[in-house]
Motif scaffolding. Structure first.
Motif, PDB file in Angstrom:
ATOM      1  N   ALA A 175      38.519  78.855  76.928  1.00  0.00           N
ATOM      2  CA  ALA A 175      38.197  80.356  76.338  1.00  0.00           C
ATOM      3  C   ALA A 175      36.678  79.851  75.197  1.00  0.00           C
ATOM      4  O   ALA A 175      35.974  79.959  75.234  1.00  0.00           O
ATOM      5  CB  ALA A 175      38.164  81.485  75.902  1.00  0.00           C
ATOM      6  N   ARG A 176      37.472  79.226  74.035  1.00  0.00           N
ATOM      7  CA  ARG A 176      36.971  78.609  72.924  1.00  0.00           C
ATOM      8  C   ARG A 176      36.262  78.009  72.894  1.00  0.00           C
ATOM      9  O   ARG A 176      34.160  78.210  72.811  1.00  0.00           O
ATOM     10  CB  ARG A 176      37.830  78.289  71.897  1.00  0.00           C
ATOM     11  N   GLY A 177      36.693  76.432  74.139  1.00  0.00           N
ATOM     12  CA  GLY A 177      35.084  75.164  74.434  1.00  0.00           C
ATOM     13  C   GLY A 177      33.919  76.781  75.670  1.00  0.00           C
ATOM     14  O   GLY A 177      33.430  75.632  75.130  1.00  0.00           O
ATOM     15  N   ASP A 188      43.115  80.167  75.265  1.00  0.00           N
ATOM     16  CA  ASP A 188      42.768  80.523  74.657  1.00  0.00           C
ATOM     17  C   ASP A 188      41.226  79.129  74.516  1.00  0.00           C
ATOM     18  O   ASP A 188      40.384  79.311  74.092  1.00  0.00           O
ATOM     19  CB  ASP A 188      43.340  80.484  73.664  1.00  0.00           C
ATOM     20  N   ILE A 189      42.339  77.914  74.481  1.00  0.00           N
ATOM     21  CA  ILE A 189      41.499  76.411  74.299  1.00  0.00           C
ATOM     22  C   ILE A 189      40.293  76.726  75.226  1.00  0.00           C
ATOM     23  O   ILE A 189      39.432  75.880  74.975  1.00  0.00           O
ATOM     24  CB  ILE A 189      42.259  75.407  74.055  1.00  0.00           C
ATOM     25  N   ASP A 201      32.881  88.233  76.738  1.00  0.00           N
ATOM     26  CA  ASP A 201      32.934  86.989  76.652  1.00  0.00           C
ATOM     27  C   ASP A 201      34.422  87.175  76.853  1.00  0.00           C
ATOM     28  O   ASP A 201      34.885  88.359  75.987  1.00  0.00           O
ATOM     29  CB  ASP A 201      32.873  86.311  75.096  1.00  0.00           C
ATOM     30  N   ARG A 256      32.268  79.013  75.466  1.00  0.00           N
ATOM     31  CA  ARG A 256      32.111  80.163  73.987  1.00  0.00           C
ATOM     32  C   ARG A 256      30.630  78.888  73.129  1.00  0.00           C
ATOM     33  O   ARG A 256      30.015  79.090  73.107  1.00  0.00           O
ATOM     34  CB  ARG A 256      33.089  80.824  73.338  1.00  0.00           C
ATOM     35  N   ALA A 257      31.874  78.075  72.981  1.00  0.00           N
ATOM     36  CA  ALA A 257      31.221  77.021  72.270  1.00  0.00           C
ATOM     37  C   ALA A 257      29.876  76.056  72.880  1.00  0.00           C
ATOM     38  O   ALA A 257      28.734  75.738  73.037  1.00  0.00           O
ATOM     39  CB  ALA A 257      31.972  75.857  71.335  1.00  0.00           C
TER      40      ALA A 257
END
Length: 199
Positions: A20-22, A17-18, A38, A24-25
């Motif tokens: 993937a979020r990074g 999760d962390i 994504d 994406r951002a």
């Protein structure tokens, strides 16, 4: 007259999760990148690459059953550059990933700017390895087959005998047997029949 390049189309496989979020951002904040897929589950990755035709696909090394999967993706989708993120890969492991078709191989702990640079360089077909200063770590994810082991594995899976493989590769039968033992160990199989079932 300034000619602007079209945005680099990027697909991201499924990651923790962390991470993937990074990712994406990072991609969404860069106007020269376009996120087209994504959180793609590993089982759907080939289908997404086929349908969306990304310029760059970011792959989670930990989701690969073997490095041969990477080679297969590279062969099937040569227009898509494969960027592999792994848990602190060594330079040797990274070079092996490049030998199997990755355009870049980086640590998941890489700086954001390094990941962005890798995506941009990969989109141009340039290869990227992690920094030589990165300390070696215990391998994470599947054991990596060498390019020669990959060749032997393909020939084994095509049904050729050890003698036929030895003749084709111009090596001894014992060398083929040694490669086969290492392939079986790395892939977690015990017999040629199990290897054939993994195709």
């Amino acid at each position: 007259m300034i000619v602007s390049r079209p945005a680099v189309r990027v697909a991201i496989a499924q990651f923790e999760d962390i991470i993937a979020r990074g990712l994406r951002a990072l991609i969404e904040d860069d106007p020269s990148l376009e996120l087209i897929a994504d959180g793609v589950e590993h089982a759907r990755l080939a289908g997404v690459i086929r349908s969306e035709k990304p310029d760059v696909a970011i792959i989670n090394f930990g989701s690969l059953a073997s490095a041969a999967e990477l080679r297969d993706l590279h062969r099937r989708f040569q227009a898509t550059r494969l960027v592999v993120l792994a848990n602190r890969p060594t330079v040797v492991e990274s070079r092996q990933m490049l030998a199997f078709g990755a355009t870049a191989c980086l640590s998941k702990s890489s700086e954001a700017r390094d990941v962005l640079h890798a995506i941009h360089l990969a989109s141009r077909g340039l290869h990227v390895l992690p920094s030589a200063q990165d300390p070696p770590a215990a391998p994470q994810g599947p054991d990596v087959l060498t390019p020669r082991e990959g060749e032997v594995m393909e020939l084994l899976q095509s049904g050729k005998s050890n003698a036929e493989i030895a003749q084709e590769l111009n090596v001894s039968i014992e060398t083929v047997r040694s490669h086969a033992r290492r392939i079986y160990r790395k892939l977690g199989v015990k017999t040629r029949r199990e290897l054939l079932a993994r195709r």
